[in-house]
Scaffold this active site. Structure first.
Site, mmCIF file in Angstrom:
data_model
loop_
_atom_site.group_PDB
_atom_site.id
_atom_site.type_symbol
_atom_site.label_atom_id
_atom_site.label_comp_id
_atom_site.label_asym_id
_atom_site.label_seq_id
_atom_site.Cartn_x
_atom_site.Cartn_y
_atom_site.Cartn_z
ATOM 1 N N ILE A 4 -83.008 -17.123 -21.292
ATOM 2 C CA ILE A 4 -83.292 -18.180 -22.254
ATOM 3 C C ILE A 4 -83.782 -17.507 -23.534
ATOM 4 C CG2 ILE A 4 -84.651 -20.249 -22.727
ATOM 5 C CD1 ILE A 4 -82.530 -20.501 -20.470
ATOM 6 N N THR B 73 -85.801 -24.695 -27.878
ATOM 7 C CA THR B 73 -84.504 -25.338 -28.085
ATOM 8 C C THR B 73 -83.802 -25.580 -26.756
ATOM 9 O OG1 THR B 73 -84.371 -23.907 -30.020
ATOM 10 C CG2 THR B 73 -82.518 -25.281 -29.595
ATOM 11 N N LYS C 195 -76.270 -17.752 -20.647
ATOM 12 C CA LYS C 195 -75.125 -18.524 -20.152
ATOM 13 C C LYS C 195 -75.106 -19.857 -20.889
ATOM 14 C CE LYS C 195 -75.692 -16.910 -15.385
ATOM 15 N NZ LYS C 195 -75.805 -17.380 -14.001
ATOM 16 N N GLY D 55 -75.069 -26.078 -23.225
ATOM 17 C CA GLY D 55 -74.739 -27.250 -24.031
ATOM 18 C C GLY D 55 -74.413 -28.465 -23.189
ATOM 19 N N GLU D 56 -73.397 -28.367 -22.363
ATOM 20 C CA GLU D 56 -72.932 -29.487 -21.547
ATOM 21 C C GLU D 56 -73.619 -29.594 -20.185
ATOM 22 O OE1 GLU D 56 -70.504 -32.857 -21.288
ATOM 23 O OE2 GLU D 56 -70.801 -31.514 -22.976
#
Length: 168
Positions: free
Chosen positions: A56, A61, A127, A130-131
């Site tokens: 991370i 964020t 990795k 987003g989705e």
């Protein structure tokens, strides 16, 4: 550095692929709901989202991304519905007018847990993030409702009418 008469050739492409390499992120979401079986109201009491998204890079964020995706998934599971005319395909409630879109008051606190693993192919070991947060959230809410009432509702959103219908 090339040695002796050795020749090395390099190439570049705007769409690189890594042969025999995959960049998969993983997630597991857990939901506790309260279901009013007389009125057909569902309230999410607790939400925990665990993600393996590699390293991370920006925790604030990344956490916000997971909370936003989970909140969108809860809205998708319980509130948002696009009705359309089957003959013409024209939306009957364009813009979700008439649907009850989730507000800040409906959104539960989402606890986010990151399991940091090193991805040798990702940037700085990261990795995707987003989705992945929205993908398990709808199923997690639907499964929590199933566990609460013992009946499976397969059509989204899980509305008051659908819930009372399976309980009748």
């Amino acid at each position: 550095m090339p040695q002796g008469n050795e020749v090395r050739i390099g190439s570049a492409t705007p769409e690189p692929t890594l042969k025999d390499a995959a960049r998969y992120s993983f997630a597991a979401h857990f939901v506790e709901v309260e279901v009013d079986t007389e009125l057909g109201h569902v309230r999410v009491l607790k939400y925990v989202a665990a993600h393996d998204s590699g390293r991370i890079v920006n925790p604030l964020t990344a956490t916000s991304q997971v909370k936003g995706g989970a909140t969108m998934g809860i809205g998708m599971a319980l509130h948002e519905e696009l009705l359309y005319d089957p003959g013409t395909g024209i939306p009957l409630n364009a813009g979700y007018y008439g649907a009850r879109v989730m507000t800040h008051r409906d959104a539960p606190e989402v606890e986010v847990i990151f399991v940091e693993t090193e991805d040798p192919y990702g940037p700085f070991g990261a990795k995707a993030l987003g989705e992945p947060p929205i993908i398990p959230s709808v199923a997690a809410v639907a499964n929590a409702i199933f566990n609460a009432i013992g009946r499976r509702i397969k059509d989204l959103p899980i509305t008051r009418d659908k819930l009372l219908g399976v309980l009748a």
